[in-house]
Design an enzyme around this catalytic site. Structure first.
Site, PDB file in Angstrom:
ATOM      1  N   ASP A   1      12.237 -17.331  26.445  1.00 11.42           N
ATOM      2  CA  ASP A   1      12.662 -16.266  25.515  1.00 11.42           C
ATOM      3  C   ASP A   1      13.168 -15.044  26.283  1.00 11.42           C
ATOM      4  O   ASP A   1      14.130 -14.392  25.869  1.00 11.42           O
ATOM      5  CB  ASP A   1      11.483 -15.874  24.601  1.00 11.42           C
ATOM      6  CG  ASP A   1      11.006 -17.052  23.769  1.00 11.42           C
ATOM      7  OD1 ASP A   1      11.856 -17.818  23.283  1.00 11.42           O
ATOM      8  OD2 ASP A   1       9.783 -17.224  23.623  1.00 11.42           O
TER       9      ASP A   1
ATOM     10  N   HIS B   1       5.860 -17.874  20.249  1.00  8.78           N
ATOM     11  CA  HIS B   1       7.059 -18.637  20.614  1.00  8.78           C
ATOM     12  C   HIS B   1       7.484 -19.540  19.452  1.00  8.78           C
ATOM     13  O   HIS B   1       7.425 -20.762  19.534  1.00  8.78           O
ATOM     14  CB  HIS B   1       6.813 -19.461  21.887  1.00  8.78           C
ATOM     15  CG  HIS B   1       8.010 -20.292  22.269  1.00  8.78           C
ATOM     16  ND1 HIS B   1       9.191 -19.736  22.730  1.00  8.78           N
ATOM     17  CD2 HIS B   1       8.220 -21.628  22.217  1.00  8.78           C
ATOM     18  CE1 HIS B   1      10.062 -20.699  22.950  1.00  8.78           C
ATOM     19  NE2 HIS B   1       9.509 -21.859  22.636  1.00  8.78           N
TER      20      HIS B   1
END
Ligand code: NAD
Ligand code: LMR
Length: 353
Positions: free
Chosen positions: A188, A215
């Protein structure tokens, strides 16, 4: 003219010999570095997969690693034989099937787990829970028994549940150390850095933006107000950018059209995280990475924030820092989903025999 020919031959021969000697010395220095600090023993579980193979390649290529063990339920002898021919010093050994799992974990200091099924278009990460929860629980159970002190880096999805699963398994075996268990969310951060660099015409290697929360979808919260170098976007562009970072995994799943999810960028991100961890374990100071970990920073018992890493894993949780009003709203909107995913993971282990 005979003298000139002789001289030319002499110079050519000397040059060839010198080049070969330099090459040999270079190969030796790559192969026989004996620094006590660069002797990490790393195990990859799920090493034959789309992530496992390129991740193992990057680890094999690192001077920080001396022993690389590859475990999977298929193909590991071939992957290990292939990697073992690379002229770096890490010794590669392949293990296949549950009966060889304990041996693959012997003396491991860092265990990376990309084992598990990936998404297909239309699926959420939580749709992987039924299959991957069991895989992660079984593999981390073996870690709790055979390398309880190791750093455990979980890549397998859904990360928001597989980290609580890992913690509960370690608790069951009375070897739980919250500073050693990491949900790898580095992809990310890698994506956020890349997308911001693209929009602002910057070198992505010089952009650093924390991504906090979890996530999956809206639990992925880029903290663009803390980006270095400082960047500013109009609100509509900020929202579009935030949405792209949150759905970047789905962007890859759609583009791969049934052939899996991110593998190469994940291998890069996984290697980046492991190298940071190894650097910190080796005594390097000021190493900071975000990861989804046991946390007291919010009302959620697990949360990703920047972490100062050290010899014993998490040295200090650096917390969320100052958020913009927009980012605070994203955090509060993520809480219910995060809490539910965490509870689902914890309940799964509590319900197992
Ligand atoms: P893949 O199907 O290509 O590879 C998975 C590997 O796991 C296979 O080699 C398979 O044999 C192995 N495996 C299955 N069960 C096993 C078991 N019990 N023990 C050992 N190995 C086992 O999948 P992939 O693309 O490599 O993705 C793996 C996982 O990583 C998926 O769950 C995916 O969602 C996740 N992922 C996470 C991130 C992240 O940012 N954390 C990013 C990308 C993918
Ligand atoms: C990702 O972010 O790429 C991974 O979590 C894989 C996925 O399913 O999106």
């Amino acid at each position: 003219s005979v003298f000139i020919i002789f001289l030319a031959l002499f110079v050519t021969c000397s040059f060839v010999m010198f080049s070969r000697l330099s090459l040999t010395l270079a190969a030796l220095s790559r192969g026989v570095s004996t620094s006590a600090q660069n002797n990490a023993r790393v195990a990859v579980l799920g090493a034959s997969g789309g992530i496992g193979q390129p991740l193992s390649l990057l680890l094999k290529n690192s001077p920080l690693v001396s022993n690389l063990t590859l475990y999977d339920i298929a193909h590991t002898p071939g992957v290990a034989a292939d990697l073992s021919h690379i002229e770096t010093r890490a010794k590669v050994t392949g293990f296949i099937g549950p009966e060889q799992l304990p041996e693959s974990l012997k003396d491991a200091e860092v265990v990376v787990i990309p084992a598990g099924v990936p998404r297909k278009p239309g699926m959420t990460r939580d749709d992987l829970f039924n299959t991957n929860a069991t895989i992660v629980a079984n593999l981390t159970e073996a870690c709790a028994k055979h390398c309880p002190e190791a750093m455990i880096c979980i890549i397998a999805n859904p990360v928001n549940s597989t980290i609580p699963i890992t913690s509960e398994v370690f608790k069951k075996h009375d070897v739980f150390n919250p500073n050693h268990i990491f949900g790898v969310t580095t992809l990310d951060i890698v994506r956020a850095n890349t997308f911001i660099a693209e929009l602002k015409g910057l070198d992505p290697a010089r952009v650093n933006v924390p991504v906090i929360g979890g996530h999956a979808g809206k639990t992925i919260i880029p903290v663009i107000s803390q980006c270095t170098p400082k960047v500013e976007f109009p609100q509509d562009q900020l929202e579009a950018l935030t949405g792209r970072i949150q759905e970047a995994g789905t962007e890859v799943v759609k583009a791969k059209a049934g052939a899996g999810s991110a593998t190469l960028s994940m291998a890069y991100a996984g290697a980046r995280f492991v190298f940071s961890l190894l650097d910190a374990m080796n005594g390097k100071e000021g190493v900071i990475e975000c990861a989804f970990v046991r946390s007291e920073e919010t009302a959620c018992p697990y949360f990703s924030t920047p972490l100062l890493l050290g010899k014993n894993g998490i040295e200090k949780n650096l917390g969320m820092g100052k958020l913009s009003a927009f980012e605070e709203k994203l955090v509060s909107e993520a809480m219910d989903e995060l809490k539910a995913s965490i509870k689902k993971g914890e309940d799964f282990v509590k319900g197992r025999k």
